[in-house]
Structures are given as C-alpha cells and as structure tokens.
Design a protein around this motif. Structure first.
Motif, PDB file in Angstrom:
ATOM      1  N   ARG A   1       0.841  -1.216   0.000  1.00 24.29           N
ATOM      2  CA  ARG A   1       0.000   0.000   0.000  1.00 24.29           C
ATOM      3  C   ARG A   1       0.867   1.253   0.000  1.00 24.29           C
ATOM      4  NH1 ARG A   1      -5.470  -0.728   1.854  1.00 24.29           N
ATOM      5  NH2 ARG A   1      -5.309   1.134   3.138  1.00 24.29           N
ATOM      6  N   LEU A   2       1.989   1.143  -0.682  1.00 24.99           N
ATOM      7  CA  LEU A   2       2.947   2.234  -0.805  1.00 24.99           C
ATOM      8  C   LEU A   2       2.513   3.151  -1.936  1.00 24.99           C
ATOM      9  CD1 LEU A   2       5.761   3.413  -0.041  1.00 24.99           C
ATOM     10  CD2 LEU A   2       6.737   1.835  -1.712  1.00 24.99           C
ATOM     11  N   ARG A   3       2.374   4.460  -1.656  1.00 27.03           N
ATOM     12  CA  ARG A   3       1.947   5.424  -2.673  1.00 27.03           C
ATOM     13  C   ARG A   3       3.162   6.118  -3.276  1.00 27.03           C
ATOM     14  NH1 ARG A   3      -1.548  10.935  -1.963  1.00 27.03           N
ATOM     15  NH2 ARG A   3       0.461  11.645  -1.179  1.00 27.03           N
ATOM     16  N   LEU A   4       3.228   6.136  -4.612  1.00 34.80           N
ATOM     17  CA  LEU A   4       4.351   6.738  -5.319  1.00 34.80           C
ATOM     18  C   LEU A   4       3.854   7.535  -6.517  1.00 34.80           C
ATOM     19  CD1 LEU A   4       6.622   3.544  -5.417  1.00 34.80           C
ATOM     20  CD2 LEU A   4       6.973   5.533  -3.934  1.00 34.80           C
ATOM     21  N   LYS A   5       4.622   8.562  -6.878  1.00 32.58           N
ATOM     22  CA  LYS A   5       4.298   9.313  -8.091  1.00 32.58           C
ATOM     23  C   LYS A   5       4.787   8.546  -9.298  1.00 32.58           C
ATOM     24  CE  LYS A   5       4.423  14.098  -6.496  1.00 32.58           C
ATOM     25  NZ  LYS A   5       5.494  14.599  -5.658  1.00 32.58           N
TER      26      LYS A   5
ATOM     27  N   ILE B   1      13.163  -0.537  -1.645  1.00 31.70           N
ATOM     28  CA  ILE B   1      12.617   0.762  -2.043  1.00 31.70           C
ATOM     29  C   ILE B   1      12.765   1.689  -0.850  1.00 31.70           C
ATOM     30  CG2 ILE B   1      10.613   2.017  -2.916  1.00 31.70           C
ATOM     31  CD1 ILE B   1       9.493  -0.630  -3.916  1.00 31.70           C
ATOM     32  N   PRO B   2      13.794   2.550  -0.845  1.00 30.27           N
ATOM     33  CA  PRO B   2      13.983   3.472   0.280  1.00 30.27           C
ATOM     34  C   PRO B   2      13.040   4.665   0.156  1.00 30.27           C
ATOM     35  CG  PRO B   2      15.778   3.691  -1.310  1.00 30.27           C
ATOM     36  CD  PRO B   2      14.865   2.643  -1.838  1.00 30.27           C
ATOM     37  N   LEU B   3      12.197   4.860   1.143  1.00 23.43           N
ATOM     38  CA  LEU B   3      11.193   5.913   1.055  1.00 23.43           C
ATOM     39  C   LEU B   3      11.784   7.312   1.182  1.00 23.43           C
ATOM     40  CD1 LEU B   3       9.416   3.414   1.261  1.00 23.43           C
ATOM     41  CD2 LEU B   3       7.906   4.702   2.766  1.00 23.43           C
ATOM     42  N   GLY B   4      13.009   7.393   1.682  1.00 19.28           N
ATOM     43  CA  GLY B   4      13.652   8.700   1.801  1.00 19.28           C
ATOM     44  C   GLY B   4      14.034   9.314   0.466  1.00 19.28           C
ATOM     45  N   ASP B   5      14.132   8.489  -0.596  1.00 18.12           N
ATOM     46  CA  ASP B   5      14.500   9.015  -1.910  1.00 18.12           C
ATOM     47  C   ASP B   5      13.358   9.767  -2.570  1.00 18.12           C
ATOM     48  OD1 ASP B   5      17.006   7.967  -1.621  1.00 18.12           O
ATOM     49  OD2 ASP B   5      16.639   6.189  -2.835  1.00 18.12           O
ATOM     50  N   HIS B   6      12.130   9.384  -2.249  1.00 19.62           N
ATOM     51  CA  HIS B   6      10.938  10.053  -2.784  1.00 19.62           C
ATOM     52  C   HIS B   6       9.912  10.089  -1.662  1.00 19.62           C
ATOM     53  CE1 HIS B   6      12.900   8.238  -6.348  1.00 19.62           C
ATOM     54  NE2 HIS B   6      12.578   9.380  -6.910  1.00 19.62           N
ATOM     55  N   GLU B   7       9.720  11.240  -1.073  1.00 23.89           N
ATOM     56  CA  GLU B   7       8.877  11.337   0.122  1.00 23.89           C
ATOM     57  C   GLU B   7       7.413  11.551  -0.262  1.00 23.89           C
ATOM     58  OE1 GLU B   7      10.633  14.193   2.759  1.00 23.89           O
ATOM     59  OE2 GLU B   7      12.505  13.067   2.918  1.00 23.89           O
ATOM     60  N   ASP B   8       6.828  10.529  -0.902  1.00 19.89           N
ATOM     61  CA  ASP B   8       5.450  10.621  -1.379  1.00 19.89           C
ATOM     62  C   ASP B   8       4.429  10.077  -0.384  1.00 19.89           C
ATOM     63  OD1 ASP B   8       6.303  11.688  -3.810  1.00 19.89           O
ATOM     64  OD2 ASP B   8       6.617   9.704  -4.673  1.00 19.89           O
TER      65      ASP B   8
ATOM     66  N   VAL C   1       8.432   5.997 -10.175  1.00 22.85           N
ATOM     67  CA  VAL C   1       7.793   5.028 -11.069  1.00 22.85           C
ATOM     68  C   VAL C   1       7.636   5.650 -12.449  1.00 22.85           C
ATOM     69  CG1 VAL C   1       5.715   3.659 -11.512  1.00 22.85           C
ATOM     70  CG2 VAL C   1       6.536   3.940  -9.167  1.00 22.85           C
ATOM     71  N   LEU C   2       7.949   4.869 -13.454  1.00 26.05           N
ATOM     72  CA  LEU C   2       7.720   5.264 -14.837  1.00 26.05           C
ATOM     73  C   LEU C   2       6.851   4.184 -15.466  1.00 26.05           C
ATOM     74  CD1 LEU C   2      10.258   6.711 -17.310  1.00 26.05           C
ATOM     75  CD2 LEU C   2       8.891   4.745 -17.999  1.00 26.05           C
TER      76      LEU C   2
END
Length: 199
Positions: free
Chosen positions: A46-50, A82-89, A155-156
């Motif tokens: 349930r990880l949210r990413l752009k 997946i380190p969440l600190g790289d993209h704080e979404d 994410v692409l």
C-alpha cells in the motif's frame, strides 16, 4: 413530425453506439485518459508513489536499490529495496521520517533487459511483474528495477502498460484520475513492513 424526429434520433444514437463498440473492439472498455503524472499504490505494501506515464518508454520501471539475484525452488528471483527517503510521497501523520523506512521485496525474475545509455555503459536490468493500483483499478505489468533516486518520479509507466490496459495520456495535465486508490500512511507502511520482516 415529432415522431419522425424521435426515430431519427434513436437511429443516430444506435449508430454512434455501434461505432463506439467497433472502435473499442467489440465491447472492450473505452480507453481511459490519465494525466502525464498520476499516483500509483503498490499492492501488498500500500505504498503510494508518483508515476510518470512515458510514451517514449516501452517497459515500465520502478526505483529500486540493492537488487540481488538468488535462487528459490530452482528459479531465478531478486530481492530489492525501495527506500522511502529518496521520494517522500507517503503521507506522514506522526514524527516518522521517510529516511527511516525501507521496503524490501522479493519477486521472480521475468527477464533481463539491456539498456543503452547515452554517454554511459549499457546496463542490464532485472524485470519483474508487479501489481499496482492507478485511478482506482488494479493492474499488473512488467517493471525493470533501477535506481531512480536522482529522478523526480520513482515510477515510470511505459507503453506496454498503456497498450495492455487501454490507457491514453493527456500530456497537458497531471493528477486527473477520477478515482483514487487506497494507501497507507508512512507509519502504517513502517508497521506493516516490520511485521512482515518479523514473520
């Protein structure tokens, strides 16, 4: 006269419906238009990413580090972080810091791809199948795993996803999805990851 007008209107609507059905492949769903950037939520975590929808890329890609191959039941697998600190979404509600949370995943290797890079050596990447939610709907597509820490979007989403799931892209706008996907807060993601690792 009114009766004739009504009949003509009904015939016109029927013809339009038939044309629409023909264009979408005998009743397949109508293409969905999304913005050039949308939120995605990875299943299980349930990880949210752009995500950037990129028509110039065939295969989708996901930000991942420490990608390591291993064997499970005589099959090739990879573990990755997946380190969440790289993209704080991920929305945070407490005093948790994104740098403190790293998601660890394991998936079977679908294939590997050789990526040619301008001004740099070619890079071989692992490709895995991942499930995710976008615009309120679950999808599965192939993701190449690569370090996207220096990019704006973790994410692409490439053409294979758009083709398989009938997606059109509005290049003039972002975050236009009419439905949302359920996601967890940073604290919930951290708690779920800790519980999963402990199992």
């Amino acid at each position: 006269m009114r009766f004739l007008t009504t009949v003509l209107l009904m015939l016109s609507l029927a013809a339009t419906s038939a044309m629409a059905e023909e264009k979408t492949g005998n009743g397949d769903r109508v293409p969905e238009t999304l913005g050039f950037v949308e939120w995605v939520v990875m299943k299980d975590t349930r990880l949210r990413l752009k995500a950037r929808l990129d028509t110039g890329a065939k295969t989708s890609s996901l930000h991942a580090v420490n990608v390591e191959e291993f064997t499970r039941n005589e099959e090739r697998w990879v573990s990755f972080e997946i380190p969440l600190g790289d993209h704080e979404d991920q929305p945070a509600e407490g005093e948790f810091k994104h740098d403190d949370v790293v998601i660890v995943l394991e998936r079977p290797v679908r294939r590997t791809v050789l990526i040619k890079r301008k001004g740099a050596p070619s890079q071989r990447r692992y490709v895995v199948d991942l499930e995710f939610c976008i615009a309120g709907t679950m999808h599965t597509t192939q993701f190449s795993l690569t370090d996207r820490g220096k990019f704006s979007y973790p994410v692409l989403l490439g053409r294979r996803f758009m083709r398989d799931d009938n997606i059109l892209v509005d290049s003039s706008d972002g975050f236009i999805a009419s439905k949302e996907c359920e996601y967890s807060t940073l604290e919930e993601v951290a708690a779920e990851e800790e519980a999963r690792v402990a199992r």
